[in-house]
Structure formats: C-alpha cells, structure tokens
Write an enzyme that holds these catalytic residues in place. Structure first.
Site, PDB file in Angstrom:
ATOM      1  N   GLY A  13       0.837  -1.193   0.000  1.00 28.09           N
ATOM      2  CA  GLY A  13       0.000   0.000   0.000  1.00 28.09           C
ATOM      3  C   GLY A  13       0.868   1.237   0.000  1.00 28.09           C
ATOM      4  N   CYS A  14       0.378   2.266   0.630  1.00 26.47           N
ATOM      5  CA  CYS A  14       1.070   3.553   0.676  1.00 26.47           C
ATOM      6  C   CYS A  14       2.420   3.417   1.374  1.00 26.47           C
ATOM      7  CB  CYS A  14       0.204   4.562   1.412  1.00 26.47           C
ATOM      8  SG  CYS A  14       1.005   6.135   1.697  1.00 26.47           S
ATOM      9  N   PHE A  15       3.469   3.922   0.739  1.00 30.56           N
ATOM     10  CA  PHE A  15       4.796   3.790   1.339  1.00 30.56           C
ATOM     11  C   PHE A  15       4.958   4.611   2.604  1.00 30.56           C
ATOM     12  CE2 PHE A  15       6.503   6.279  -2.639  1.00 30.56           C
ATOM     13  CZ  PHE A  15       5.837   7.442  -2.283  1.00 30.56           C
TER      14      PHE A  15
END
Length: 183
Positions: A13-15
C-alpha cells in the site's frame, strides 16, 4: 551491530505507512520510500499514481541481520497490511498499492515463500495471501518530500486517519522490536 547490512524491498500500500512503522524497528539502519518493478525509467509520483508505469510504492530497508532477521521484518510486514487484497490497501486502489516482496537474494525468496505458506496454513485472513514474490528490478527513489513523510506531517489528515493507526498497532503488538523502549 555488524558492518554487514542487507536490503529488503517491500510493497504494502502507501509507502508512508510502511516507512513510519519500519523506521521504529531496532536493527533497521534506514528506510527509503521509492518505486519498484515497473517498466518506466525514473517515474515521478504522478506517473506511478496513474497506474500506467507498473511500479509499486515500496520501501527499501537497510537492516542489520545480526539484530533483526528478514523473517522478522516480514512478520511485521504481514501484520501491518492486508496481504489478501489484489492491488488494494483500504481506499488506495491500483497496481501501485499491491502487496509485494521484491527479493534481493534466493534466500529472501525462499523465506518469503515459506512465510506465505505458513500464514496461509494458519488461515489468519478470510482469503488467501496474494502477495507477489518477485526479484527486485527498476527501483527508483521517490521524491524528497516522500521521505520521512509521517515524521514530518503527523497532523496531515491522511497521516492521522491511516498512518498513525498502523504505527500505533505496530508499537502496541511489537514492543520487543522497538528501537526506543517506552518508559
């Protein structure tokens, strides 16, 4: 700590979420946000977000295996994201948000595949793990403003709603892995 660091590259997902958690782990020397395993050279965030480059948002972890093992890093990785959703983490949808372990050695590949088999056998989630296990390639560092994003933007709404709960969950359930022990 030893002089022999290893590298792990993970997508979940979002880093920003991953970076914030892995920054707290003892034995982790550094965490860098980037893009990996796409087909465009040196993509921008906007390019990656389009979903057209094939890249995943990733973190690249430099760690000391004498302090924390690759297996332990993967145990944290699987605890902080949903590895059963294809190209999605919560409201973040697209190939750039896929769950992936981009291995750097045959040993990392073997460890990743073994953990996935073990977790699937435990039936922790309602569906099977869809985490991609592929050799790392075409890695590019994300723009400067993505590095240490949560640490610098904790009051930003996305950070409060999405990143902070993951960080708190990790800290609550993995006290033994924290660089700084609570007083």
């Amino acid at each position: 700590m030893s002089d022999q660091y290893e590298t792990a590259t993970l997508a979940g997902g979002c880093f920003w979420c991953l970076e914030a958690v892995f920054d707290d782990i003892k034995g982790v020397e550094s965490v860098e946000s980037g893009y990996s395993n796409g087909h465009v050279l040196n993509p921008s965030y906007r390019d990656v977000c389009s979903g057209d480059t094939g890249h995943a948002e990733v973190i690249r972890i430099k760690f000391d295996p004498s302090v924390i093992s690759f297996r332990d890093l993967l145990n944290v990785f699987f605890a902080i994201h949903d590895p059963t959703t294809m190209n999605r983490q919560g409201g973040d949808v697209g190939v750039q948000y896929r769950s992936a372990i981009f291995y750097h050695s045959p040993e990392q590949k073997t460890t990743a595949e073994q953990i996935i088999r073990e977790l699937n056998a435990q039936v922790i989630w309602s569906g099977p793990i869809v985490t991609e296990v592929t050799a790392v390639n075409n890695y590019f560092v994300a723009e400067d403003y993505h590095q240490e994003y949560f640490a610098r933007n904790q009051n930003q709404p996305y950070c409060q709603a999405v990143v902070a709960p993951k960080v708190l969950k990790f800290r609550k359930h993995h006290l033994e892995l924290l660089k700084k022990q609570p007083a």
